[in-house]
Write a protein that holds these residues in place. Structure first.
Motif, PDB file in Angstrom:
ATOM      1  N   ASP A   1       1.442  -1.115   0.195  1.00 45.49           N
ATOM      2  CA  ASP A   1      -0.324  -0.249  -0.031  1.00 45.49           C
ATOM      3  C   ASP A   1       1.036   1.358   0.239  1.00 45.49           C
ATOM      4  O   ASP A   1       2.184   0.873   0.575  1.00 45.49           O
ATOM      5  N   TRP A   2       0.317   2.665  -0.863  1.00 47.50           N
ATOM      6  CA  TRP A   2       0.942   3.472  -0.702  1.00 47.50           C
ATOM      7  C   TRP A   2       0.153   4.668   0.893  1.00 47.50           C
ATOM      8  O   TRP A   2      -1.005   4.861   0.624  1.00 47.50           O
ATOM      9  N   VAL A   3       0.977   5.346   1.056  1.00 50.34           N
ATOM     10  CA  VAL A   3       0.921   6.100   2.268  1.00 50.34           C
ATOM     11  C   VAL A   3       1.727   7.123   2.723  1.00 50.34           C
ATOM     12  O   VAL A   3       2.629   6.976   1.861  1.00 50.34           O
TER      13      VAL A   3
ATOM     14  N   GLU B   1      18.215   3.045  14.696  1.00 50.35           N
ATOM     15  CA  GLU B   1      17.121   2.847  12.651  1.00 50.35           C
ATOM     16  C   GLU B   1      16.388   4.302  12.607  1.00 50.35           C
ATOM     17  O   GLU B   1      16.333   5.021  14.021  1.00 50.35           O
ATOM     18  N   LEU B   2      17.379   5.272  11.983  1.00 47.37           N
ATOM     19  CA  LEU B   2      16.630   5.802  11.731  1.00 47.37           C
ATOM     20  C   LEU B   2      15.103   6.103  10.694  1.00 47.37           C
ATOM     21  O   LEU B   2      15.158   5.259  10.004  1.00 47.37           O
ATOM     22  N   SER B   3      14.254   6.969  11.313  1.00 47.58           N
ATOM     23  CA  SER B   3      12.598   7.272  11.830  1.00 47.58           C
ATOM     24  C   SER B   3      11.801   8.073  11.599  1.00 47.58           C
ATOM     25  O   SER B   3      12.554   9.131  12.001  1.00 47.58           O
ATOM     26  N   VAL B   4      10.853   8.042  11.524  1.00 50.38           N
ATOM     27  CA  VAL B   4       9.679   9.062  11.773  1.00 50.38           C
ATOM     28  C   VAL B   4       8.611   8.792  12.267  1.00 50.38           C
ATOM     29  O   VAL B   4       8.115   8.297  11.908  1.00 50.38           O
ATOM     30  N   LYS B   5       8.688   9.347  13.452  1.00 45.86           N
ATOM     31  CA  LYS B   5       7.509   8.863  14.500  1.00 45.86           C
ATOM     32  C   LYS B   5       6.002   9.478  14.563  1.00 45.86           C
ATOM     33  O   LYS B   5       6.273  11.351  14.058  1.00 45.86           O
ATOM     34  N   ALA B   6       5.247   9.121  13.647  1.00 46.07           N
ATOM     35  CA  ALA B   6       3.949   9.688  12.713  1.00 46.07           C
ATOM     36  C   ALA B   6       3.519   9.855  13.787  1.00 46.07           C
ATOM     37  O   ALA B   6       2.968   9.390  15.083  1.00 46.07           O
ATOM     38  N   GLU B   7       3.036  11.303  13.626  1.00 44.13           N
ATOM     39  CA  GLU B   7       1.437  12.391  14.205  1.00 44.13           C
ATOM     40  C   GLU B   7       0.452  11.974  13.546  1.00 44.13           C
ATOM     41  O   GLU B   7      -0.724  12.941  14.052  1.00 44.13           O
ATOM     42  N   HIS B   8       0.671  11.985  12.463  1.00 43.92           N
ATOM     43  CA  HIS B   8      -0.427  11.501  11.241  1.00 43.92           C
ATOM     44  C   HIS B   8      -0.826  10.554  10.111  1.00 43.92           C
ATOM     45  O   HIS B   8       0.821  10.555   9.738  1.00 43.92           O
ATOM     46  N   LEU B   9      -0.749   9.594   9.724  1.00 39.78           N
ATOM     47  CA  LEU B   9      -0.595   8.598   8.465  1.00 39.78           C
ATOM     48  C   LEU B   9      -1.810   9.512   8.060  1.00 39.78           C
ATOM     49  O   LEU B   9      -3.431   9.195   8.571  1.00 39.78           O
ATOM     50  N   ASP B  10      -1.571   9.505   6.550  1.00 43.20           N
ATOM     51  CA  ASP B  10      -2.818   9.069   5.714  1.00 43.20           C
ATOM     52  C   ASP B  10      -2.815   8.310   4.484  1.00 43.20           C
ATOM     53  O   ASP B  10      -1.949   7.754   3.785  1.00 43.20           O
ATOM     54  N   PHE B  11      -4.237   7.717   4.199  1.00 40.09           N
ATOM     55  CA  PHE B  11      -3.877   6.918   2.501  1.00 40.09           C
ATOM     56  C   PHE B  11      -3.934   7.181   1.420  1.00 40.09           C
ATOM     57  O   PHE B  11      -4.939   7.736   1.147  1.00 40.09           O
ATOM     58  N   LEU B  12      -3.008   6.663   0.676  1.00 34.18           N
ATOM     59  CA  LEU B  12      -2.948   6.652  -0.515  1.00 34.18           C
ATOM     60  C   LEU B  12      -3.643   5.628  -1.639  1.00 34.18           C
ATOM     61  O   LEU B  12      -4.577   6.954  -2.673  1.00 34.18           O
TER      62      LEU B  12
END
Length: 506
Positions: A117-119, A132-143
């Protein structure tokens, strides 16, 4: 920890049904099944490039925030937390999702996501406890939902033919394939910049032509309905580019698609890409120097040095490249079976051709001695030319567009460059005598009448152009696909063409 990759034994139809149900649940949460845009402010590659060298402490102090998008390549679950591995191009990064930091609707979105899936995700860049380099998600959206599952990590996309037919899947699961085509783009970009910086101008010539000229090959035929006219897909742009030399454009080049109605092999695809360039006042000797400069510079740009590995051989692009006449190469690479004197004796040449050249090739040789010499070269020497090697002094009868040597008109001022056992470039001092060109065309017409379907067609307008005067000119063609094979260590031409021609299934 669980991996959200479906078990290999589950039928694909069942996996597709489950994914469609998940898409319905995502839509029920209020998401558009096919949104028109994503909210991003950077790319995965830019995040990796900008922050990949930062320590955990530096990232915590700076607290950079990003909004990215990508395809989910893996999901790792830990109860109320999860990591999504997002891929964009050849770069990947983790997105860290927590139930207590994401809005409830977005956590439910996560629960209906699958690998493929794309997000889009936004949040702070940080390093995990495992660095590990990461992004701490505050928002997630569906693509977008991948209705079809990707090949499993256990089996992958191992069917070579399927990889070529479904290149889009090949690109998704094989980063090395993406890297090959990124390298191909760099090769073309370097070539363009090189010619632009050397005073050439890039031009475009017709891909549909009334006469298939400029090379010895069988063409593809098409039809123009409005003009009720049969046309040929070009086998080479050569005769049009030389018309431009006549017109006063003294340095021209074209990176072009050519089409030849021939067999398919690891070195041949019916549709392929060529560089062709022409320079007024130059001869083939000058082009040898230009070719060495271009190729050695390209190797440095792509490989960071003057060597490349191809099919287990280390190829050196150190100048100068090796050089043989065609007869010298036959004698040198025959391991003593053939002497230079043998190639001056028609009877001995015939004997050698009978013993060394395959029957199918022999049947197409006709009576010409020059074709026999060329056939011996291909049988004895060609595949052994691993290091960059110029082969010169081609027979006149197989070079109808080349200028003859003054000291021996049986041969022309022509070279081919071989690397890795393949021809990658072909160049010559261009024939600019209109009467001699007309005579050579007549000779080719006679050979076509005798059954040679690859003989040149006569182009009367090109002869007319020469009658207006073309200065001394050197011209060359370089196979972009084969050059890319060498610089990416790809074993087949299909590995460097995004969508190679395949026989339809069924």
């Amino acid at each position: 920890m669980t991996e959200q990759t479906p078990p290999p034994e589950v039928p694909e139809s069942e996996l597709i049904r489950v994914r469609r149900e998940k898409l319905e649940r995502i839509v029920a949460l209020g998401y558009d099944a096919f949104p028109t845009k994503a909210r991003t402010d950077t790319t995965v590659a830019q995040v990796v490039r900008e922050f990949g060298g930062k320590t955990a402490q530096e990232l915590e102090a700076a607290a950079p925030r990003v909004a990215i998008a990508g395809r989910i390549m893996a999901v790792r679950e830990f109860g109320k937390t999860a990591f999504l591995v997002l891929s964009e191009g050849t770069e990947r990064i983790q997105v860290y999702c927590r139930k207590d930091t994401l809005p409830e609707r977005e956590w439910q979105l996560y629960q209906n996501l699958d690998v493929g899936d794309w997000v889009a995700a936004s949040g702070q860049v940080f390093r995990t406890k495992t660095n590990e380099l990461s992004v701490k998600a505050e928002h997630l959206d569906f693509l977008a939902k991948a209705i079809r599952p990707l090949p499993s990590k256990w089996h992958g996309l191992t069917d070579v033919e399927q990889r070529y037919r479904q290149r889009y899947v090949d690109l998704i699961v094989n980063d090395s394939v993406k890297q090959t085509f990124e390298t191909r783009a760099k090769i073309v970009r370097y070539i363009r910049n090189w010619f632009d910086s050397h005073g050439y101008i890039e031009v475009e010539t017709p891909m549909m032509q009334p006469i298939a000229g400029g090379a010895a090959a069988r063409p593809f035929v098409t039809h123009h309905n409005a003009l009720d006219l049969d046309l040929f897909l070009r086998i080479a742009p050569e005769l049009y580019l030389k018309r431009l030399i006549v017109g006063g454009l003294s340095r021209v080049y074209e990176i072009n698609r050519n089409f030849r109605n021939e067999g398919i092999s690891t070195q041949h695809n019916p549709e392929f890409t060529m560089l062709e360039f022409y320079e007024a006042y130059a001869d083939y000797e000058k082009l040898i120097g230009l070719t060495e400069e271009l190729f050695s510079g390209l190797a440095m740009e792509i490989k960071g040095g003057d060597t490349a590995t191809f099919r287990g051989n280390e190829i050196s692009f150190t100048r100068p490249f090796a050089r043989f006449t065609m007869k010298e190469a036959i004698a040198y690479f025959s391991n003593g079976r053939i002497a230079g004197a043998d190639l001056e004796d028609a009877g001995k040449v015939e004997e050698l051709v009978t013993s060394l050249v395959d029957e199918k090739t022999r049947q197409g040789l006709g009576r010409g001695q020059g074709k026999r010499i060329a056939a011996l070269f291909e049988a004895v020497a060609e595949q052994l030319l691993i290091q960059p090697t110029f082969i010169t002094d081609f027979p006149t009868e197989i070079s109808p567009l080349s200028k003859q040597r003054r000291d021996d008109p049986r041969y022309v001022e022509r070279f081919e460059l071989y690397i890795g056992g393949m021809e990658v470039a072909n160049a010559f001092s261009e024939l600019n005598d209109p009467d001699e060109q007309a005579r050579r065309f007549d000779q080719q017409i006679a050979e076509r009448a005798g059954g040679d379907e690859e003989a040149h067609q006569a182009d009367d307008d090109y002869v007319t152009a020469l009658e207006y005067g073309m200065p001394p000119t050197g011209g060359e063609g370089v196979g972009i696909d084969r050059l890319t094979m060498i610089l990416t260590d790809s074993s087949s031409i299909r590995d460097v063409i995004l969508f190679p021609l395949m026989r339809p299934r069924g």
